[in-house]
Design a protein around this motif. Structure first.
Motif, PDB file in Angstrom:
ATOM      1  N   VAL A   1       0.807  -1.224   0.000  1.00  0.00           N
ATOM      2  CA  VAL A   1       0.000   0.000   0.000  1.00  0.00           C
ATOM      3  C   VAL A   1       0.842   1.276   0.000  1.00  0.00           C
ATOM      4  N   SER A   2       2.071   1.184   0.506  1.00  0.00           N
ATOM      5  CA  SER A   2       2.900   2.398   0.443  1.00  0.00           C
ATOM      6  C   SER A   2       4.385   2.093   0.444  1.00  0.00           C
ATOM      7  N   VAL A   3       5.127   3.010  -0.180  1.00  0.00           N
ATOM      8  CA  VAL A   3       6.595   2.951  -0.183  1.00  0.00           C
ATOM      9  C   VAL A   3       7.088   4.311   0.288  1.00  0.00           C
ATOM     10  N   ASP A   4       7.937   4.324   1.304  1.00  0.00           N
ATOM     11  CA  ASP A   4       8.513   5.582   1.789  1.00  0.00           C
ATOM     12  C   ASP A   4      10.028   5.480   1.785  1.00  0.00           C
ATOM     13  N   ALA A   5      10.643   6.314   0.989  1.00  0.00           N
ATOM     14  CA  ALA A   5      12.108   6.260   0.866  1.00  0.00           C
ATOM     15  C   ALA A   5      12.693   7.622   1.207  1.00  0.00           C
ATOM     16  N   VAL A   6      13.658   7.629   2.112  1.00  0.00           N
ATOM     17  CA  VAL A   6      14.288   8.883   2.530  1.00  0.00           C
ATOM     18  C   VAL A   6      15.788   8.819   2.267  1.00  0.00           C
ATOM     19  N   CYS A   7      16.316   9.813   1.596  1.00  0.00           N
ATOM     20  CA  CYS A   7      17.770   9.901   1.363  1.00  0.00           C
ATOM     21  C   CYS A   7      18.225  11.321   1.669  1.00  0.00           C
ATOM     22  N   THR A   8      19.064  11.471   2.667  1.00  0.00           N
ATOM     23  CA  THR A   8      19.572  12.819   2.954  1.00  0.00           C
ATOM     24  C   THR A   8      21.048  12.758   3.308  1.00  0.00           C
ATOM     25  N   SER A   9      21.727  13.882   3.083  1.00  0.00           N
ATOM     26  CA  SER A   9      23.120  14.004   3.503  1.00  0.00           C
ATOM     27  C   SER A   9      23.482  15.478   3.543  1.00  0.00           C
ATOM     28  N   LEU A  10      24.174  15.868   4.578  1.00  0.00           N
ATOM     29  CA  LEU A  10      24.587  17.280   4.665  1.00  0.00           C
ATOM     30  C   LEU A  10      26.035  17.456   4.222  1.00  0.00           C
ATOM     31  N   ARG A  11      26.661  16.349   3.844  1.00  0.00           N
ATOM     32  CA  ARG A  11      28.103  16.344   3.599  1.00  0.00           C
ATOM     33  C   ARG A  11      28.547  17.318   2.505  1.00  0.00           C
ATOM     34  N   ASP A  12      27.701  17.513   1.508  1.00  0.00           N
ATOM     35  CA  ASP A  12      28.071  18.364   0.382  1.00  0.00           C
ATOM     36  C   ASP A  12      28.106  19.854   0.759  1.00  0.00           C
ATOM     37  N   GLY A  13      27.539  20.176   1.913  1.00  0.00           N
ATOM     38  CA  GLY A  13      27.612  21.543   2.437  1.00  0.00           C
ATOM     39  C   GLY A  13      26.899  22.611   1.639  1.00  0.00           C
ATOM     40  N   ILE A  14      25.803  22.271   0.984  1.00  0.00           N
ATOM     41  CA  ILE A  14      25.139  23.293   0.151  1.00  0.00           C
ATOM     42  C   ILE A  14      24.537  24.422   0.985  1.00  0.00           C
ATOM     43  N   SER A  15      24.270  24.138   2.270  1.00  0.00           N
ATOM     44  CA  SER A  15      23.665  25.205   3.078  1.00  0.00           C
ATOM     45  C   SER A  15      24.704  26.030   3.826  1.00  0.00           C
ATOM     46  N   ILE A  16      25.979  25.693   3.629  1.00  0.00           N
ATOM     47  CA  ILE A  16      27.028  26.479   4.301  1.00  0.00           C
ATOM     48  C   ILE A  16      27.254  27.769   3.528  1.00  0.00           C
ATOM     49  N   GLU A  17      27.260  28.844   4.240  1.00  0.00           N
ATOM     50  CA  GLU A  17      27.460  30.166   3.628  1.00  0.00           C
ATOM     51  C   GLU A  17      28.747  30.180   2.800  1.00  0.00           C
ATOM     52  N   GLY A  18      28.684  30.775   1.624  1.00  0.00           N
ATOM     53  CA  GLY A  18      29.883  30.924   0.804  1.00  0.00           C
ATOM     54  C   GLY A  18      30.171  29.731  -0.098  1.00  0.00           C
ATOM     55  N   THR A  19      29.398  28.667  -0.004  1.00  0.00           N
ATOM     56  CA  THR A  19      29.612  27.510  -0.882  1.00  0.00           C
ATOM     57  C   THR A  19      29.270  27.889  -2.324  1.00  0.00           C
ATOM     58  N   ASP A  20      30.125  27.462  -3.254  1.00  0.00           N
ATOM     59  CA  ASP A  20      29.868  27.763  -4.669  1.00  0.00           C
ATOM     60  C   ASP A  20      28.818  26.781  -5.206  1.00  0.00           C
ATOM     61  N   LEU A  21      27.573  27.230  -5.218  1.00  0.00           N
ATOM     62  CA  LEU A  21      26.475  26.330  -5.570  1.00  0.00           C
ATOM     63  C   LEU A  21      26.468  25.941  -7.048  1.00  0.00           C
ATOM     64  N   SER A  22      27.177  26.707  -7.870  1.00  0.00           N
ATOM     65  CA  SER A  22      27.161  26.386  -9.302  1.00  0.00           C
ATOM     66  C   SER A  22      27.866  25.057  -9.583  1.00  0.00           C
ATOM     67  N   LYS A  23      28.681  24.604  -8.620  1.00  0.00           N
ATOM     68  CA  LYS A  23      29.396  23.330  -8.811  1.00  0.00           C
ATOM     69  C   LYS A  23      28.629  22.146  -8.228  1.00  0.00           C
TER      70      LYS A  23
END
Ligand code: CTP
Length: 446
Positions: free
Chosen positions: A267-289
């Motif tokens: 009846v349902s499938v719930d899949a969660v994938c998260t990681s903070l390792r890439d640091g996209i929310s850290i100020e000054g990170t070059d998001l274009s990469k």
């Protein structure tokens, strides 16, 4: 009657094998030959046998020496077999001297001299290796390089990227910033460039007559993705979507159990994938990469959804919190899929953290895969009555990348697509990513 048993892989059956079988047979009256299954070989580090289990069995059978052929599937099976078949003598080649002495407790152990000068490894090595070039500089290319070393018959020879990169793994490889220069030198490419370039890089490689293993998503729309598969088929080339989770044995098994009705109707499938390792929310990170959360995680998260419910969902909604909307970088996205008989949710994030588990719920029970489920070796079948619960463990080496490379190399060699990710799923992933990019059916979180 004296019963003799011997085991081996018997890949590309050669003179050394035949001589061993003859001498094993001569030790008694009845010879049982255990041929190792592909899965068991994987765990023993023998990877990418040239021949499948069926072919290897057929070759042993054709010698006419064995009275009975069995498949060796697990660690510890030898003792079971010896007891089950009432074996008197266990024998293998002298390359194993000492290794099987523990079986002396159950039967006689004889090591026969190995035939000099021939081995499956040598027979395989006579074939030219598949030369693979890497496209792009994403961090996980080093994992791919390291994992490829476990696979017979492939070699990574060069890299195309805008910068050479300073990882020691790439130091000895040929480097170029001109794509055609790499394509000239290789038989196949593994594409790990930023997702927006996947389509172009794949197309150019196929047009140049090269096989492609491309990180998911392969393109940003179903049409583009389909166009690439059609081009590959027309040119008789292999195009494979690289989602390593598909190659994890535990994942494969839990999928079979889910589909086989072990937890009732799903009846349902719930899949969660998260990681903070890439640091996209850290100020000054070059998001274009950076890859956004959707491209980085959603292909893997959607895999069990599509493999269980199919790709014909009735509706879907995105709930997205952007880190940088202009650059299309989402910190967190939840996608709800609605099917006629069930619902599915994938939650992906590179700017938020949650428990990375997979739960497949059914009318009789559920499958629970603990974090990080996408590289799992373990899962549980859970029921109302906890005494009915079952736990399963399957060895996973190299997060599945190793087996993915094997599937790719075998596909190239045989000309048959051996991908565990179907073309339809690969195209649906591209469609979902395309709809996300178009903000279709999206509720934005502030
Ligand atoms: N064998 C042998 N003489 C050889 C090669 C193998 O007697 N020249 C024996 C092994 O000792 C073993 C059996 O044949 O008892 C099956 O060996 P297997 O591991 O399948 O083949 P190899 O050729 O040794 O394979 P590899 O090169 O992959 O190790």
């Amino acid at each position: 009657m004296t019963k003799v048993i011997t085991y081996g892989t018997y890949d590309m059956l050669h003179y050394g094998h035949i001589r061993l079988l003859e001498r094993a047979k001569a030790l008694g009256d009845y010879l049982i030959v255990g041929v190792t299954s592909d899965d068991y070989d994987k765990t023993r580090g023998k990877i990418n046998n040239r021949q499948s289990l069926m072919e290897r069995i057929a070759a042993v059978e054709a010698t006419g020496i064995a009275d009975e052929i069995i498949v060796e599937e697990y660690e510890g099976q030898k003792i079971d077999d010896i007891r089950r078949f009432g074996v008197d003598i266990f024998t293998v080649g002298s390359d194993w001297v000492g290794y099987f002495d523990y079986l002396n407790e159950f039967c006689k152990v004889i090591y026969l001299p190995r035939t000099e000068g021939v081995s499956s490894s040598e027979v395989r090595a006579e074939k030219r290796k598949l030369r693979i070039g890497l496209v792009g500089s994403a961090v996980f290319r080093t994992k791919f390089i390291n994992e490829s070393k476990y696979v017979n018959g492939v070699e990574i020879i060069g890299v195309y990227a805008s910068h050479p990169g300073d990882e020691p793994e790439v130091a000895d490889l040929f480097y170029t910033d001109v794509y055609d220069e790499l394509l000239d030198k290789v038989d196949a490419v593994y594409i790990i460039s930023k997702p927006e370039y996947h389509y172009r890089h794949t197309k150019q490689a196929l047009e140049a007559g090269k096989h492609v293993l491309c990180e998911s998503p392969i393109a940003y729309s179903r049409e583009e993705c389909k166009g690439l598969y059609d081009l590959a088929a027309e040119k008789k080339l292999i195009l494979m979507d690289a989602i390593k989770t598909a190659y994890s044995t535990a994942y494969e098994r839990l999928l079979l159990m889910a589909k086989g009705g072990r937890i009732g109707k799903i009846v349902s499938v719930d899949a969660v994938c998260t990681s903070l390792r890439d640091g996209i929310s850290i100020e000054g990170t070059d998001l274009s990469k950076k890859w956004n959360s959707m491209c980085g995680w959603a292909p893997a998260a959607m895999l069990p959804v599509f493999q269980i419910f199919g790709t014909d969902y009735k509706d879907k909604i995105f709930y997205t919190k952007f880190q940088d909307k202009e650059k299309n970088i989402d910190a967190f996205t939840k996608v709800d899929f609605v099917y006629p008989s069930g619902v599915a949710t994938v939650k992906v994030a590179k700017g938020a953290k949650a428990e990375g588990e997979l739960i497949i719920a059914g009318t009789k029970g559920y499958i629970y895969v603990p974090a990080p489920w996408w590289k799992t070796d373990y899962f549980e079948l859970r029921y109302e009555n906890v005494e009915d619960n079952k736990r399963f463990f399957y060895q996973l080496d190299g997060e599945g990348i190793r087996y993915e490379i094997v599937a790719f190399a075998k596909a190239v060699e045989s000309g048959k697509n051996m991908s565990y990710v179907s073309e339809e799923i690969s195209e649906t992933i591209a469609e979902v990513i395309g709809d996300f990019n178009a903000r279709k059916n999206m509720i934005e979180l502030l």
